[in-house]
Design a protein around this motif. Structure first.
Motif, PDB file in Angstrom:
ATOM      1  N   THR A   1       2.226   6.493  -6.721  1.00 31.40           N
ATOM      2  CA  THR A   1       0.560   7.721  -7.168  1.00 31.40           C
ATOM      3  C   THR A   1       1.887   9.010  -6.626  1.00 31.40           C
ATOM      4  O   THR A   1       1.773   9.822  -7.374  1.00 31.40           O
ATOM      5  CB  THR A   1      -0.260   7.536  -5.531  1.00 31.40           C
ATOM      6  N   LEU A   2       2.201   8.973  -5.816  1.00 32.04           N
ATOM      7  CA  LEU A   2       2.439  10.687  -5.127  1.00 32.04           C
ATOM      8  C   LEU A   2       4.152  11.276  -6.223  1.00 32.04           C
ATOM      9  O   LEU A   2       3.979  12.501  -6.536  1.00 32.04           O
ATOM     10  CB  LEU A   2       3.300  11.102  -4.023  1.00 32.04           C
ATOM     11  N   ARG A   3       4.233  10.366  -7.301  1.00 35.44           N
ATOM     12  CA  ARG A   3       5.887  10.478  -8.047  1.00 35.44           C
ATOM     13  C   ARG A   3       4.870  10.771  -9.707  1.00 35.44           C
ATOM     14  O   ARG A   3       5.662  11.312 -10.030  1.00 35.44           O
ATOM     15  CB  ARG A   3       6.644   9.058  -7.743  1.00 35.44           C
ATOM     16  N   THR A   4       3.643  10.267  -9.882  1.00 33.19           N
ATOM     17  CA  THR A   4       3.307  10.424 -10.972  1.00 33.19           C
ATOM     18  C   THR A   4       3.061  12.370 -10.902  1.00 33.19           C
ATOM     19  O   THR A   4       3.321  13.096 -10.313  1.00 33.19           O
ATOM     20  CB  THR A   4       2.215   9.989 -10.799  1.00 33.19           C
ATOM     21  N   GLU A   5       3.881  12.101 -13.138  1.00 30.58           N
ATOM     22  CA  GLU A   5       3.938  13.738 -13.142  1.00 30.58           C
ATOM     23  C   GLU A   5       2.201  14.187 -13.203  1.00 30.58           C
ATOM     24  O   GLU A   5       2.463  15.736 -12.679  1.00 30.58           O
ATOM     25  CB  GLU A   5       4.406  14.138 -14.505  1.00 30.58           C
ATOM     26  N   ALA A   6       1.129  13.437 -13.624  1.00 27.36           N
ATOM     27  CA  ALA A   6      -0.106  14.259 -13.780  1.00 27.36           C
ATOM     28  C   ALA A   6      -1.016  13.514 -12.283  1.00 27.36           C
ATOM     29  O   ALA A   6      -2.245  12.832 -12.206  1.00 27.36           O
ATOM     30  CB  ALA A   6      -0.730  13.761 -14.824  1.00 27.36           C
ATOM     31  N   LEU A   7      -0.426  13.909 -11.193  1.00 21.39           N
ATOM     32  CA  LEU A   7      -1.357  13.894 -10.235  1.00 21.39           C
ATOM     33  C   LEU A   7      -2.711  14.772  -9.338  1.00 21.39           C
ATOM     34  O   LEU A   7      -2.425  16.070  -9.888  1.00 21.39           O
ATOM     35  CB  LEU A   7       0.045  14.743  -8.694  1.00 21.39           C
ATOM     36  N   THR A   8      -3.253  14.021  -9.572  1.00 26.73           N
ATOM     37  CA  THR A   8      -4.544  15.047  -9.330  1.00 26.73           C
ATOM     38  C   THR A   8      -5.404  15.178  -8.100  1.00 26.73           C
ATOM     39  O   THR A   8      -4.588  13.429  -7.393  1.00 26.73           O
ATOM     40  CB  THR A   8      -5.776  14.418 -10.675  1.00 26.73           C
ATOM     41  N   PRO A   9      -6.357  15.564  -7.734  1.00 20.16           N
ATOM     42  CA  PRO A   9      -6.835  15.625  -6.653  1.00 20.16           C
ATOM     43  C   PRO A   9      -7.563  14.336  -6.414  1.00 20.16           C
ATOM     44  O   PRO A   9      -7.836  13.271  -5.383  1.00 20.16           O
ATOM     45  CB  PRO A   9      -8.272  16.427  -6.855  1.00 20.16           C
ATOM     46  N   ALA A  10      -8.395  13.297  -7.270  1.00 16.28           N
ATOM     47  CA  ALA A  10      -9.696  12.664  -7.272  1.00 16.28           C
ATOM     48  C   ALA A  10      -7.568  11.083  -7.230  1.00 16.28           C
ATOM     49  O   ALA A  10      -7.843  10.167  -6.096  1.00 16.28           O
ATOM     50  CB  ALA A  10      -9.986  11.998  -8.268  1.00 16.28           C
ATOM     51  N   ALA A  11      -7.152  11.417  -7.763  1.00 15.43           N
ATOM     52  CA  ALA A  11      -5.955  10.227  -7.632  1.00 15.43           C
ATOM     53  C   ALA A  11      -5.365  10.280  -6.504  1.00 15.43           C
ATOM     54  O   ALA A  11      -4.759   9.008  -5.116  1.00 15.43           O
ATOM     55  CB  ALA A  11      -4.822  10.136  -9.006  1.00 15.43           C
TER      56      ALA A  11
ATOM     57  N   HIS B   1       1.267  -1.562  -0.096  1.00 13.54           N
ATOM     58  CA  HIS B   1      -0.129   0.109  -0.009  1.00 13.54           C
ATOM     59  C   HIS B   1       0.781   1.539   0.110  1.00 13.54           C
ATOM     60  O   HIS B   1       0.530   2.471  -0.829  1.00 13.54           O
ATOM     61  CB  HIS B   1      -0.664  -0.105   1.601  1.00 13.54           C
ATOM     62  N   PHE B   2       2.406   1.043   0.731  1.00 13.72           N
ATOM     63  CA  PHE B   2       2.807   2.505   0.475  1.00 13.72           C
ATOM     64  C   PHE B   2       3.362   3.211  -0.180  1.00 13.72           C
ATOM     65  O   PHE B   2       3.481   3.424  -1.163  1.00 13.72           O
ATOM     66  CB  PHE B   2       3.892   2.285   2.121  1.00 13.72           C
TER      67      PHE B   2
END
Length: 124
Positions: free
Chosen positions: A68-78, A61-62
């Protein structure tokens, strides 16, 4: 010296590579050859495996959160989706339960081990 509480067979490569099996076999050798000791060792092995599985799920999970936090297209939904994982909360509960059971079973094993190592006192 009494035989081990856990009946051992010749180790195979897969058994030697299994640290949980090696650990519980070592514990079994230190306990008296009684049915309750063998049952205790089996339960302890199950608890160890359950705890390690839960720990692996929590770690995964971590790792997913970091990905997720390292993705370029970080969205509020993500962000919300990555933090809303009921399964990890269930695994933490499972891990807690396993730790509590392990503590109890290790105390029981310590008591059995003391009895197995106690000197026999003969009456005068």
């Amino acid at each position: 010296m009494p035989p081990p509480a856990l009946t051992l067979v010749a180790p195979t490569p897969s058994r030697r590579a299994d640290p949980v099996r090696v650990a519980v076999e070592q514990l079994a050798r230190s306990l008296p050859a009684r049915t309750d000791a063998a049952v205790l060792v089996d339960l302890l092995e199950d608890d160890l495996r359950e705890g390690l599985d839960a720990l692996g799920e929590v770690e995964a999970h971590f790792t997913d959160l970091l990905d997720t936090l390292r993705t370029e297209a970080l969205t509020p939904a993500a962000l919300v989706d990555s933090g809303d994982d009921l399964r990890v909360l269930q695994q933490l509960d499972s891990l807690h339960d396993a730790v509590v059971r392990l503590r109890k079973r290790l105390s029981q094993a310590a008591g059995m081990s003391r009895l197995a190592q106690a000197p026999v006192v003969h009456g005068r």
